[in-house]
Enzyme design. Structure first.
Site, PDB file in Angstrom:
ATOM      1  N   CYS A 130       0.811  -1.225   0.000  1.00  0.00           N
ATOM      2  CA  CYS A 130       0.000   0.000   0.000  1.00  0.00           C
ATOM      3  C   CYS A 130       0.842   1.272   0.000  1.00  0.00           C
ATOM      4  CB  CYS A 130      -0.950   0.012   1.193  1.00  0.00           C
ATOM      5  SG  CYS A 130      -2.124  -1.339   1.134  1.00  0.00           S
ATOM      6  N   HIS A 177      -3.383   7.413   3.071  1.00  0.00           N
ATOM      7  CA  HIS A 177      -3.772   6.121   2.489  1.00  0.00           C
ATOM      8  C   HIS A 177      -5.200   5.828   2.929  1.00  0.00           C
ATOM      9  CE1 HIS A 177      -3.907   2.082   1.188  1.00  0.00           C
ATOM     10  NE2 HIS A 177      -3.736   1.521   2.378  1.00  0.00           N
ATOM     11  N   ASN A 205     -10.014   0.343  -0.322  1.00  0.00           N
ATOM     12  CA  ASN A 205      -8.551   0.345  -0.240  1.00  0.00           C
ATOM     13  C   ASN A 205      -7.976  -0.122  -1.579  1.00  0.00           C
ATOM     14  OD1 ASN A 205      -5.867  -0.107   0.250  1.00  0.00           O
ATOM     15  ND2 ASN A 205      -6.169  -1.203   2.182  1.00  0.00           N
TER      16      ASN A 205
HETATM   17  O1  UT7 Z   1      -3.912  -1.048   3.596  1.00  0.00           O
HETATM   18  C1  UT7 Z   1      -3.071  -1.751   4.438  1.00  0.00           C
HETATM   19  C2  UT7 Z   1      -3.397  -1.536   5.808  1.00  0.00           C
HETATM   20  N1  UT7 Z   1      -4.621  -2.181   6.165  1.00  0.00           N
HETATM   21  C3  UT7 Z   1      -5.322  -1.672   7.134  1.00  0.00           C
HETATM   22  O2  UT7 Z   1      -4.936  -0.642   7.611  1.00  0.00           O
HETATM   23  C4  UT7 Z   1      -6.512  -2.411   7.650  1.00  0.00           C
HETATM   24  C5  UT7 Z   1      -6.499  -2.370   9.135  1.00  0.00           C
HETATM   25  N2  UT7 Z   1      -7.590  -3.045   9.781  1.00  0.00           N
HETATM   26  C6  UT7 Z   1      -8.872  -2.645   9.690  1.00  0.00           C
HETATM   27  O3  UT7 Z   1      -9.194  -1.730   8.952  1.00  0.00           O
HETATM   28  C7  UT7 Z   1      -9.901  -3.285  10.596  1.00  0.00           C
HETATM   29  O4  UT7 Z   1      -9.249  -4.087  11.556  1.00  0.00           O
HETATM   30  C8  UT7 Z   1     -10.932  -4.149   9.823  1.00  0.00           C
HETATM   31  C9  UT7 Z   1     -11.864  -3.254   9.052  1.00  0.00           C
HETATM   32  C10 UT7 Z   1     -10.214  -5.100   8.881  1.00  0.00           C
HETATM   33  C11 UT7 Z   1     -11.770  -4.950  10.818  1.00  0.00           C
HETATM   34  O5  UT7 Z   1     -12.386  -4.092  11.746  1.00  0.00           O
HETATM   35  P1  UT7 Z   1     -12.329  -4.425  13.310  1.00  0.00           P
HETATM   36  O6  UT7 Z   1     -13.118  -3.396  13.989  1.00  0.00           O
HETATM   37  O7  UT7 Z   1     -10.873  -4.552  13.669  1.00  0.00           O
HETATM   38  O8  UT7 Z   1     -13.105  -5.800  13.387  1.00  0.00           O
HETATM   39  P2  UT7 Z   1     -12.585  -7.234  13.877  1.00  0.00           P
HETATM   40  O9  UT7 Z   1     -11.597  -7.788  12.892  1.00  0.00           O
HETATM   41  O10 UT7 Z   1     -12.157  -7.102  15.280  1.00  0.00           O
HETATM   42  O11 UT7 Z   1     -13.929  -8.069  13.789  1.00  0.00           O
HETATM   43  C12 UT7 Z   1     -15.055  -7.768  14.602  1.00  0.00           C
HETATM   44  C13 UT7 Z   1     -16.175  -8.729  14.278  1.00  0.00           C
HETATM   45  C14 UT7 Z   1     -15.751 -10.195  14.293  1.00  0.00           C
HETATM   46  O12 UT7 Z   1     -16.790 -10.947  14.866  1.00  0.00           O
HETATM   47  P3  UT7 Z   1     -16.703 -11.395  16.405  1.00  0.00           P
HETATM   48  O13 UT7 Z   1     -15.461 -12.217  16.518  1.00  0.00           O
HETATM   49  O14 UT7 Z   1     -16.651 -10.121  17.201  1.00  0.00           O
HETATM   50  O15 UT7 Z   1     -17.981 -12.148  16.567  1.00  0.00           O
HETATM   51  C15 UT7 Z   1     -15.627 -10.530  12.822  1.00  0.00           C
HETATM   52  O16 UT7 Z   1     -15.843 -11.899  12.560  1.00  0.00           O
HETATM   53  O17 UT7 Z   1     -16.691  -8.481  12.966  1.00  0.00           O
HETATM   54  C16 UT7 Z   1     -16.731  -9.699  12.226  1.00  0.00           C
HETATM   55  N3  UT7 Z   1     -16.489  -9.392  10.816  1.00  0.00           N
HETATM   56  C17 UT7 Z   1     -17.482  -9.051   9.955  1.00  0.00           C
HETATM   57  N4  UT7 Z   1     -18.815  -8.932  10.118  1.00  0.00           N
HETATM   58  C18 UT7 Z   1     -19.545  -8.542   9.048  1.00  0.00           C
HETATM   59  C19 UT7 Z   1     -15.312  -9.333  10.151  1.00  0.00           C
HETATM   60  N5  UT7 Z   1     -15.512  -8.977   8.866  1.00  0.00           N
HETATM   61  C20 UT7 Z   1     -16.858  -8.787   8.728  1.00  0.00           C
HETATM   62  C21 UT7 Z   1     -17.667  -8.399   7.631  1.00  0.00           C
HETATM   63  N6  UT7 Z   1     -18.990  -8.283   7.847  1.00  0.00           N
HETATM   64  N7  UT7 Z   1     -17.166  -8.106   6.426  1.00  0.00           N
END
Ligand code: UT7
Length: 324
Positions: free
Chosen positions: A115, A251, A281
């Protein structure tokens, strides 16, 4: 003798025609517009058509940037292209774009910094211009990330999109790029990667397909912390205060990460260019797409100070502070 700066004299961008909204995704993966928008700020992304490549998008963005700068392709001394989704293993996508533009003969190469690819490429081109070796450079960030997405994996498939942006950089006595910073820490490779390749082998077993793997929560934490110190370092390198910045062009991975960086800089969100809602992204494409949007919409004006920053797989992180 006056010092030589690299100045952006034109910007351009290109997006595939097809738009996929969060509602479209809801139809085939267990997710919701509400979840995606609340967690990331994304509403939609553009997806390349079958046969449409990173090079196609890069070429269009490059043509538009050259037209905006009033520069002919034959005048270019250098093309640097940030991508992690090249058309071919080789030649580089920079070479493919060079041939289509008719800029044959100048140096052309790709930079793979995930990225951070465009901001790395900008830093490299800046050094070429400052050294006096290059007078006119084309810097591109282009990706077709949806080519390496597992559309069944909701943790990743909702996050990415395709697109390209480009700038023309020219040697000038007027600023120009004041400072660039580039960093990497390969120790984090398994938090965000695509674990296949020519030398490691293209494996098909489950969990090892040609697709992006990301430990989102961990990446999020490191990204926020790292970007905090990166923006401080960049201001210091340029000898500037945050209050002198007109725009933050970050970004576009996650609106919450962008907001955290703006807060650290004490900048209002009115001074931040946000396109993550429209583009998702796009990795290397993200910063130059946002920049071109900001220029063409009339937000960014000549003479303003812009801070560009990116963070991505590697990990890599990079920034540029410049007067537009
Ligand atoms: O470009 C390179 C750099 N990349 C980044 O900077 C990305 C960095 N990370 C992020 O942007 C975030 O961590 C994400 C958007 C990827 C995820 O957000 P989060 O608030 O960190 O969510 P999480 O991974 O902690 O997941 C929370 C919940 C989980 O369920 P449980 O375990 O709480 O029951 C996931 O299974 O959300 C669930 N989940 C979803 N639910 C609906 C994960 N993906 C989805 C989805 N739709 N697409």
């Amino acid at each position: 003798m006056a010092s030589t700066y690299a100045r952006i004299t034109g910007t351009g961008s290109a997006l595939p025609e097809r738009v996929m909204t969060n509602f479209d995704l809801e139809k085939f993966v267990e997710t919701s517009d509400e979840w995606i928008h609340t967690r990331t700020g994304i509403r939609q992304r553009h997806v390349a058509a079958e046969g449409e490549t990173t090079g196609d998008l890069a070429f269009l963005a490059a043509e538009r940037a050259l037209a905006a700068a009033g520069v002919q392709a034959s005048e270019l001394d250098l093309i640097v292209l940030g991508t992690t989704t090249p058309d071919l293993i080789f030649p580089s996508t920079a070479c493919l774009v060079q041939a289509r533009l008719g800029a044959n003969g100048c140096a052309a190469f790709d930079v793979n910094a995930a990225c951070s690819g465009f901001v790395y490429a900008l830093g490299v081109a800046d050094k070429f211009i400052r050294s006096g070796q290059t007078k006119k450079a084309l810097v591109i960030g282009a990706e077709t990330l949806t080519r390496m997405i597992d559309w069944k994996e909701r943790e990743t498939c909702v996050l990415f999109g395709d697109g390209a942006g480009a700038v023309v950089l020219e040697a000038s006595d007027e600023p120009g790029i004041y400072a660039t910073c580039m960093h990497a820490d390969g120790g984090y490779k398994e938090l965000l990667w695509n674990p296949v390749g020519v030398s490691a082998g293209f494996r098909d077993e489950p969990n090892h397909g040609v697709c992006i793997k990301m430990a989102g929560r961990e990446v999020f934490k490191v990204a926020v912390k790292t970007l905090d110190s990166l923006v401080e370092q960049t201001l210091q390198a340029a000898g500037m205060q945050a209050s002198q910045l007109d725009w933050l062009i970050p970004h576009q991975a996650n609106l919450r990460i962008i907001e955290a960086t703006a807060k650290r800089l004490d900048m209002s969100m009115d001074q931040v260019i946000v396109t993550v809602d429209k583009h998702a992204n796009t990795s290397s494409g993200s910063v130059p797409l946002a920049l071109d949007y900001a220029v063409r919409s009339g937000k960014v004006q000549r003479g303003q100070n812009l801070l560009l920053e990116a963070f991505g797989g590697g990990f890599t992180w990079a920034s540029a502070l410049l007067r537009y």
